[in-house]
Motif scaffolding. Structure first.
Motif, PDB file in Angstrom:
ATOM      1  N   THR A 299       0.792  -1.232   0.000  1.00  0.00           N
ATOM      2  CA  THR A 299       0.000   0.000   0.000  1.00  0.00           C
ATOM      3  C   THR A 299       0.824   1.282   0.000  1.00  0.00           C
ATOM      4  OG1 THR A 299      -0.013   0.115   2.420  1.00  0.00           O
ATOM      5  CG2 THR A 299      -1.782  -1.151   1.379  1.00  0.00           C
ATOM      6  N   GLN A 300       2.074   1.226   0.427  1.00  0.00           N
ATOM      7  CA  GLN A 300       2.839   2.470   0.578  1.00  0.00           C
ATOM      8  C   GLN A 300       3.277   2.976  -0.792  1.00  0.00           C
ATOM      9  OE1 GLN A 300       6.596   2.747   0.566  1.00  0.00           O
ATOM     10  NE2 GLN A 300       7.005   4.364   2.067  1.00  0.00           N
ATOM     11  N   ASN A 301       3.245   4.285  -0.989  1.00  0.00           N
ATOM     12  CA  ASN A 301       3.445   4.814  -2.346  1.00  0.00           C
ATOM     13  C   ASN A 301       4.808   4.443  -2.957  1.00  0.00           C
ATOM     14  OD1 ASN A 301       4.865   6.546  -0.703  1.00  0.00           O
ATOM     15  ND2 ASN A 301       3.955   8.435  -1.506  1.00  0.00           N
TER      16      ASN A 301
ATOM     17  N   LEU B 129       4.794   0.774  -3.843  1.00  0.00           N
ATOM     18  CA  LEU B 129       3.927   0.612  -5.024  1.00  0.00           C
ATOM     19  C   LEU B 129       4.680   0.998  -6.292  1.00  0.00           C
ATOM     20  CD1 LEU B 129       0.471   2.018  -3.821  1.00  0.00           C
ATOM     21  CD2 LEU B 129       1.031  -0.365  -4.361  1.00  0.00           C
TER      22      LEU B 129
END
Lengths: 398, 398
Positions: free
Chosen positions: B34-36, B39
């Protein structure tokens, strides 16, 4: 050691007192505060540590680094943090047994939260994020003064735009100009967002088709960006005649943000954009009247949707089609995504002293984004602008 | 729609394959990413969404915003995210039942993690952060190319320093100059840190007594900063004759950072600082020899402590006294605090292909900080510099 201005003592005392009233209402024995912005708000320092605020009495800031600097920056008692595994015992010895513990569940990472909660094996955990954010939403006179100073800086940028803007210059070059001027005025170079993964790049200068590029960012105007590794904001696209140029700028004074968008054009603006801009302005005017204490946050958004629909611009409002952002505005303070949130489902009332940015914008894929954004203070007579920049489109001869 | 360069397809394929090998070793049915930054690393896009990577087979990226843009930016399958509460069912229908689920416990907030884990009530949760960070620590040829491009930009800054540096100019003015030039080269204006609360302000230009001001930041040189709301980095202090001026600069290319510190002086440098600088250089030389695959991360730190002690500078090494940072260097890539961590207790071995910054620095309260920092690639022959800037102190005539 230092020469930087400190947060006034009575600010910190008042903030702690209000926060303790909330802890009493929630019947929490205390709050473990860890996030840097919440720490700065409640202590006046952003040194690395853990603040324990008991329901009553003096809090204690357990500091990892730098103790020396924290002692200078905050009026609250400071203790070296020492061994983390002993902190639970130290806190319970000083403050008594903790049966109900408030933590910031919206920002504290899962791994750390599990570790901190493990220090209080008897305690029930509750989430203090929303109540603390609600407290922070209502600004003091000191906080308003900082935002008003920030308003002066972003107004100066608008006044200078005719000197910066020319055909063929890239969005990035224009943005870099603006960032440079704001930095010299003491901008910290970081625009804080509380939301997970939300980042605000420095330059939200976006023009024509590039401005209409959708993004991951929870905002109406996206922007292409300079790298896919930060896919928003200013891009290498050159400015062209006739397209709307959005200049969405923030700056910080003592950590406090202001948010403002103005529009510019080189030559004659695309008439459809001109009309969309006028609709955006009419929405802002309506909100200024509506935005009084007691009005539900969502009411402003729902009314703006009606106005966009009446103007035949529903599908363009706050982004285009599936990429629409579902809100009209947001609180502004130490973070850019503060409360209130002007969006459907938020039935909380506006309160006197809240500060919020309202940003009606219309997106036309392949052509551009037209809109405006002001920052306001909620007063009993409606929204009072903190933004001082003239609203007129900045028109540069071709 | 876009004109920005994409991450090459084989990069993404290789990264997913390596990551799936890890999931197999951990016997995890899949990972919810989920972490940018994670990702971006695994998909090539930073649009807002949730990536599910099964132990084998094609992952799926469930995107909230912008689906259009994600479809262009990644080669992986993209699905609109839809209602969050249905995602667990959708994933188990597509990928089979999830009994062991890997999540990023170091960055995912507690509230969100609880919600996501609630979608898989049968699953045991494990932390994928360290294994994923360990994978990311080893750079591909493509990733090295980006860091090498960044090295060129920060070298150009060093070459330009004689033009920027003059007595009486403030740290902030010098920093703003440097930031402006790097921004025009496409810097995204955000230096990402993974650690909770860790932020990197743009300008780590710090001189004399202001450089020696301790900070909350987990690094050796702090800096006073311009506001207590961001208490680090460049300050309003003017540059003076004879004091060390530290220019710790980073920039980003396709999200990849480089980290480099050079020292400058106007007039003649304080002899004690001159000597400390030489000791820092001798530490760097020693590390270049030592830094081979198989050597424990902590070994480099422990050796540098010995060298500092031998030079009689123990108490000044990596900060002063109680404000010392307990490390010598850190991995560099999409984040500034990547693995490896050169600190006590880290017994993991260096591996070929790791990229790290080594930054021996000595702090003298009230006087300044002297030191150097290079970014290196771990090769079988030792550390190969990626930094290309000359190491000599930049000396400006008074």
């Amino acid at each position: 050691m230092h020469t930087l201005p400190r947060v006034p003592e009575n600010e910190i005392r008042n903030r702690i007192a209000r926060f303790q009233t909330t802890l009493q209402e929630l019947e929490a024995d205390g709050a473990l505060i860890t996030q840097n912005v919440d720490l700065y708000y409640l202590t006046g320092t952003m040194q690395n540590g853990i603040l324990f605020v008991p329901q009553t009495g003096e809090p204690c800031f357990y500091v990892k680094k730098s103790v020396t600097r924290a002692e200078y920056e905050t009026i609250l008692p400071v203790q070296p943090l020492g061994r983390m595994r002993e902190l639970g015992g130290i806190i319970e010895t000083r403050f008594g047994s903790v049966k109900k513990l408030a933590i910031e569940m919206d920002v504290l990472p899962y791994g750390l939260a599990t570790r901190y909660l493990g220090m209080f094996p008897q305690a029930e955990a509750i989430d203090i994020s929303f109540p603390l954010r609600l407290q922070r939403a209502i600004k003091s006179e000191y906080e308003l003064q900082q935002i008003k100073k920030a308003a002066v800086y972003v107004n100066e940028i608008v006044a200078s735009l005719p000197g910066y803007l020319q055909k063929g210059k890239t969005e990035l070059e224009l943005s870099a100009n603006i960032e440079h001027v704001l930095r010299l005025k003491g901008n910290i170079g970081i625009y804080r967002m509380r939301g997970y993964n939300q980042e605000l790049c420095l330059g939200m200068v976006a023009s024509g088709s590039a401005a209409a590029t959708p993004t991951y960012f929870d905002g109406p105007a996206g922007g292409l960006g300079v790298q896919l590794a930060s896919p928003q904001g200013a891009s290498p696209k050159p400015l062209k005649t006739g397209e709307p140029i959005l200049i969405d700028i923030a700056t910080t004074v003592e950590g406090y943000l202001i948010d403002q968008t103005r529009m510019a054009v080189i030559g004659d603006l695309d008439p459809e954009m001109e009309r969309a801009y006028e609709v955006a302005v009419s929405i802002i005017r309506e909100m200024e009247q509506m935005g009084k204490p007691g009005v539900e946050w969502q009411a402003l958004y729902l009314r703006s949707l009606e106005m966009a629909e009446k103007a035949g611009l529903s599908n363009h409002f706050m982004g285009y089609g599936p990429d629409q952002a579902k809100f009209l505005g947001h609180g502004v303070g130490l973070e850019m995504d503060e409360l209130p949130i002007l969006a459907k489902g938020f039935r909380q009332p506006l309160q006197e002293g809240m500060v919020l940015a309202i940003e009606p914008k219309f997106t036309f894929p392949g052509r551009g984004v037209a809109g405006i954004e002001n920052t306001y203070l909620v007063t009993k007579d409606g929204l009072q602008p903190l933004t001082i920049a003239p609203e007129e489109i900045v028109r540069i001869p071709e």
